[in-house]
Enzyme design. Structure first.
Site, PDB file in Angstrom:
ATOM      1  N   ARG A 126     -20.695   2.326 -10.124  1.00 44.99           N
ATOM      2  CA  ARG A 126     -20.704   1.252  -9.109  1.00 44.99           C
ATOM      3  C   ARG A 126     -19.738   0.121  -9.447  1.00 44.99           C
ATOM      4  O   ARG A 126     -19.845  -0.975  -8.912  1.00 44.99           O
ATOM      5  CB  ARG A 126     -22.108   0.694  -8.887  1.00 44.99           C
ATOM      6  CG  ARG A 126     -23.087   1.736  -8.393  1.00 44.99           C
ATOM      7  CD  ARG A 126     -24.234   1.106  -7.619  1.00 44.99           C
ATOM      8  NE  ARG A 126     -25.106   2.128  -7.110  1.00 44.99           N
ATOM      9  CZ  ARG A 126     -26.160   2.589  -7.759  1.00 44.99           C
ATOM     10  NH1 ARG A 126     -26.495   2.083  -8.925  1.00 44.99           N
ATOM     11  NH2 ARG A 126     -26.906   3.537  -7.245  1.00 44.99           N
ATOM     12  N   LYS A 148      -5.610  -3.708  -3.947  1.00 43.56           N
ATOM     13  CA  LYS A 148      -5.763  -2.549  -3.058  1.00 43.56           C
ATOM     14  C   LYS A 148      -5.774  -1.293  -3.913  1.00 43.56           C
ATOM     15  O   LYS A 148      -4.862  -1.068  -4.713  1.00 43.56           O
ATOM     16  CB  LYS A 148      -4.602  -2.472  -2.060  1.00 43.56           C
ATOM     17  CG  LYS A 148      -4.756  -3.382  -0.869  1.00 43.56           C
ATOM     18  CD  LYS A 148      -3.707  -3.052   0.176  1.00 43.56           C
ATOM     19  CE  LYS A 148      -3.813  -3.977   1.373  1.00 43.56           C
ATOM     20  NZ  LYS A 148      -2.722  -3.758   2.347  1.00 43.56           N
ATOM     21  N   GLU A 190      11.062  -2.818  -2.012  1.00 39.94           N
ATOM     22  CA  GLU A 190       9.915  -3.742  -1.864  1.00 39.94           C
ATOM     23  C   GLU A 190      10.332  -5.163  -2.234  1.00 39.94           C
ATOM     24  O   GLU A 190       9.831  -6.131  -1.668  1.00 39.94           O
ATOM     25  CB  GLU A 190       8.727  -3.293  -2.732  1.00 39.94           C
ATOM     26  CG  GLU A 190       8.152  -1.923  -2.380  1.00 39.94           C
ATOM     27  CD  GLU A 190       7.117  -1.954  -1.235  1.00 39.94           C
ATOM     28  OE1 GLU A 190       6.856  -3.022  -0.668  1.00 39.94           O
ATOM     29  OE2 GLU A 190       6.583  -0.866  -0.922  1.00 39.94           O
ATOM     30  N   LYS A 232       3.373 -12.624  -3.519  1.00 40.46           N
ATOM     31  CA  LYS A 232       2.207 -11.783  -3.249  1.00 40.46           C
ATOM     32  C   LYS A 232       0.924 -12.502  -3.648  1.00 40.46           C
ATOM     33  O   LYS A 232      -0.076 -12.462  -2.922  1.00 40.46           O
ATOM     34  CB  LYS A 232       2.323 -10.440  -3.972  1.00 40.46           C
ATOM     35  CG  LYS A 232       1.113  -9.564  -3.682  1.00 40.46           C
ATOM     36  CD  LYS A 232       1.413  -8.119  -3.603  1.00 40.46           C
ATOM     37  CE  LYS A 232       0.214  -7.370  -3.024  1.00 40.46           C
ATOM     38  NZ  LYS A 232       0.372  -5.933  -3.082  1.00 40.46           N
ATOM     39  N   GLU A 242      -6.961  -8.863   3.995  1.00 39.54           N
ATOM     40  CA  GLU A 242      -5.993  -8.545   5.058  1.00 39.54           C
ATOM     41  C   GLU A 242      -6.585  -8.713   6.458  1.00 39.54           C
ATOM     42  O   GLU A 242      -6.561  -7.797   7.275  1.00 39.54           O
ATOM     43  CB  GLU A 242      -5.439  -7.130   4.878  1.00 39.54           C
ATOM     44  CG  GLU A 242      -4.134  -6.932   5.648  1.00 39.54           C
ATOM     45  CD  GLU A 242      -3.421  -5.639   5.312  1.00 39.54           C
ATOM     46  OE1 GLU A 242      -3.144  -5.388   4.133  1.00 39.54           O
ATOM     47  OE2 GLU A 242      -3.148  -4.878   6.247  1.00 39.54           O
ATOM     48  N   ARG A 246      -1.904 -11.328   5.097  1.00 37.15           N
ATOM     49  CA  ARG A 246      -1.571 -10.255   4.158  1.00 37.15           C
ATOM     50  C   ARG A 246      -0.876  -9.090   4.856  1.00 37.15           C
ATOM     51  O   ARG A 246      -0.097  -8.368   4.224  1.00 37.15           O
ATOM     52  CB  ARG A 246      -2.830  -9.773   3.417  1.00 37.15           C
ATOM     53  CG  ARG A 246      -2.500  -8.738   2.364  1.00 37.15           C
ATOM     54  CD  ARG A 246      -3.617  -8.491   1.376  1.00 37.15           C
ATOM     55  NE  ARG A 246      -3.206  -7.502   0.385  1.00 37.15           N
ATOM     56  CZ  ARG A 246      -3.838  -7.217  -0.714  1.00 37.15           C
ATOM     57  NH1 ARG A 246      -4.959  -7.872  -1.006  1.00 37.15           N
ATOM     58  NH2 ARG A 246      -3.384  -6.305  -1.547  1.00 37.15           N
ATOM     59  N   ASN A 250       3.117  -5.649   4.894  1.00 32.77           N
ATOM     60  CA  ASN A 250       3.367  -4.301   5.416  1.00 32.77           C
ATOM     61  C   ASN A 250       4.638  -4.235   6.254  1.00 32.77           C
ATOM     62  O   ASN A 250       4.830  -3.273   7.005  1.00 32.77           O
ATOM     63  CB  ASN A 250       2.171  -3.838   6.259  1.00 32.77           C
ATOM     64  CG  ASN A 250       0.943  -3.662   5.406  1.00 32.77           C
ATOM     65  OD1 ASN A 250       1.032  -3.209   4.272  1.00 32.77           O
ATOM     66  ND2 ASN A 250      -0.203  -4.056   5.927  1.00 32.77           N
ATOM     67  N   HIS A 253       6.332  -0.932   6.809  1.00 27.09           N
ATOM     68  CA  HIS A 253       5.417   0.121   6.377  1.00 27.09           C
ATOM     69  C   HIS A 253       4.876   0.981   7.517  1.00 27.09           C
ATOM     70  O   HIS A 253       4.481   2.115   7.287  1.00 27.09           O
ATOM     71  CB  HIS A 253       4.264  -0.476   5.567  1.00 27.09           C
ATOM     72  CG  HIS A 253       4.662  -0.828   4.151  1.00 27.09           C
ATOM     73  ND1 HIS A 253       5.631  -1.752   3.866  1.00 27.09           N
ATOM     74  CD2 HIS A 253       4.222  -0.361   2.955  1.00 27.09           C
ATOM     75  CE1 HIS A 253       5.763  -1.855   2.550  1.00 27.09           C
ATOM     76  NE2 HIS A 253       4.930  -1.018   1.975  1.00 27.09           N
ATOM     77  N   HIS A 257       5.274   4.762   6.780  1.00 30.12           N
ATOM     78  CA  HIS A 257       4.168   5.715   6.649  1.00 30.12           C
ATOM     79  C   HIS A 257       4.328   6.875   7.624  1.00 30.12           C
ATOM     80  O   HIS A 257       3.999   8.019   7.295  1.00 30.12           O
ATOM     81  CB  HIS A 257       2.822   5.018   6.842  1.00 30.12           C
ATOM     82  CG  HIS A 257       2.411   4.206   5.646  1.00 30.12           C
ATOM     83  ND1 HIS A 257       1.460   3.218   5.696  1.00 30.12           N
ATOM     84  CD2 HIS A 257       2.831   4.228   4.365  1.00 30.12           C
ATOM     85  CE1 HIS A 257       1.318   2.675   4.509  1.00 30.12           C
ATOM     86  NE2 HIS A 257       2.143   3.267   3.671  1.00 30.12           N
ATOM     87  N   HIS A 271       8.402   6.546  -1.358  1.00 30.13           N
ATOM     88  CA  HIS A 271       7.798   5.477  -0.558  1.00 30.13           C
ATOM     89  C   HIS A 271       8.777   4.309  -0.362  1.00 30.13           C
ATOM     90  O   HIS A 271       8.958   3.813   0.747  1.00 30.13           O
ATOM     91  CB  HIS A 271       6.505   4.997  -1.224  1.00 30.13           C
ATOM     92  CG  HIS A 271       5.887   3.824  -0.530  1.00 30.13           C
ATOM     93  ND1 HIS A 271       5.406   3.892   0.761  1.00 30.13           N
ATOM     94  CD2 HIS A 271       5.697   2.528  -0.915  1.00 30.13           C
ATOM     95  CE1 HIS A 271       4.944   2.700   1.132  1.00 30.13           C
ATOM     96  NE2 HIS A 271       5.111   1.857   0.129  1.00 30.13           N
TER      97      HIS A 271
HETATM   98  N1  GLY Z   1       1.131  -3.457  -0.479  1.00 24.79           N
HETATM   99  C1  GLY Z   1       0.648  -4.366   0.492  1.00 24.79           C
HETATM  100  C2  GLY Z   1      -0.566  -5.126   0.062  1.00 24.79           C
HETATM  101  O1  GLY Z   1      -0.934  -5.073  -1.088  1.00 24.79           O
HETATM  102  O2  GLY Z   1      -1.176  -5.793   0.847  1.00 24.79           O
END
Ligand code: GLY
Length: 378
Positions: A126, A148, A190, A232, A242, A246, A250, A253, A257, A271
């Protein structure tokens, strides 16, 4: 300031606050730097075979010199490890080591290792704490910071996961010396993304200093990594889950994707390469919709191309792509909501915004004009 002056960037998340340490030689000092984070003097390093071969012994030796008992859990490299099967294998191995909740694991690798080990840490017994030691530029500037974690499923990338913040991030710039050029450039996509989404001055600095960053010159490299992490950290501190700002991270992205889904998330299209093309596409789409000037889109494209990164669909492995197939992937994007397609678009370099309810026909027309094929029966 020495070339490699160490930087500490705080991620201000209240009870889950932590620091990102950026500098050279950090792995060799891991015993000292992680000491306060490993009170039980025991850890498992989760890594992949490539990183283990290059740097595994150094990290283990540094921790052991600091009195920490280390187990290595070495995973197969590659995106396919970030799966339910990979998660089961990893958690079984952690259980076999009898790690308990007071222990911490170390995610030592690129984005795949960080995402998988982070998700395993989120669900193991957990939840246990973990430390990120990212070994690629992409992981240092983006995926290791912000909590994330995820695995991929048959339906798509990163669709099962959790927000689970690390207790510390150790970004050792020295490990980038052994990173293949292609991966360095992919990570640099990035870096460009950060300038494009929210800091025109940083983007202008990258226009002038990008080659030095790619050549891994210490001072520019350290500055670029630190600036991305600062940006960031500020965004994540404001919007951890997000629900708003946030999403700007992206940029590029949604296109990326979709392209990765078509090419199979493998070596054919990394990527970061997909993000590079995705950022160029997002700027041209913004220009097409009248949000930004064609000059801003050209500026973004020129700088991405200067780094030998792709900006056009036809340059990508897997081309030609079907417009409706790409749009179909975009409709599955985690950002898509009841308003329909959601994109991060731009008003200028350094001024990205979230555009909701983007018209599907406008998208299809844009994709076809970009060289996607007409597959409207799909
Ligand atoms: N890679 C985008 C984020 O961490 O929100």
């Amino acid at each position: 300031m020495s070339a490699y002056a160490e930087r500490r960037v705080p991620v201000a998340l209240g009870g889950r606050a932590y620091e990102v340490l950026i500098g050279a030689g950090l792995i060799d000092r891991a015993g000292e730097l992680l000491s306060a984070h490993l009170p039980r003097r025991r850890t498992a390093i989760v890594t992949d075979r490539h990183v283990a071969d290059h740097h595994g012994e150094r990290l283990a030796a540094a921790l052991e010199a600091g009195g920490v008992a280390v187990d290595m859990v070495v995973l197969p490299p590659g995106e396919q490890t970030k799966s339910f099967a990979g998660l089961e294998d990893l958690t079984d191995r952690l259980l076999a080591l009898k790690l308990d909740r007071g222990d911490r694991i170390i995610a030592f690798g690129g984005g795949v290792v960080g995402d998988l080990a982070g998700f395993a840490a989120a669900v193991y017994k957990r939840g246990i704490d973990f430390i990120q030691v990212p070994t690629t530029l992409l992981a240092q500037v983006d995926s290791s910071v912000g909590g994330k974690t995820a695995i991929d499923t048959a339906a798509g990338k990163n669709l099962v996961g959790a927000f689970h913040q690390p207790a510390l991030v150790l970004a050792d710039l020295d490990v980038l010396a052994t990173l293949p050029d292609r991966e360095m450039r992919a990570g640099y996509a990035e870096v460009l993304k950060y300038g494009l989404l929210g800091d025109e001055a940083f983007f202008a600095w990258l226009e002038a200093n990008g080659e030095a960053v790619l050549a891994r010159e210490p001072t520019p490299l350290a500055y670029a990594v630190a600036r991305c992490v600062e940006m960031k950290a500020a965004i994540v501190a404001e919007d951890e889950r997000e629900t708003g700002r946030r999403a700007l991270l992206n940029l590029g992205h949604t296109f990326a994707h979709a392209l990765e889904s078509e090419t199979g998330f493998g070596d054919a299209l990394l990527h970061g390469e997909a993000v590079a093309a995705g950022c160029a596409l997002a700027f041209r789409f913004s220009a097409e919709l009248g949000f930004c000037s064609p000059e801003a889109a050209s500026r973004a494209e020129a700088t991405i191309a200067k780094a030998a990164l792709p900006t056009r669909l036809h340059a990508l492995a897997g081309a030609p792509f079907g417009a409706a197939r790409l749009a179909g992937h975009m409709a599955q994007d985690k950002k898509a909501d009841a308003s329909g397609l959601v994109f991060v678009l731009a008003r200028d370099v350094g001024e990205a915004f979230v555009a909701k309810g983007v018209d599907r026909d406008a998208l299809l027309r844009f994709l076809v004009a970009e060289g996607a094929t007409i597959d409207l029966t799909t």
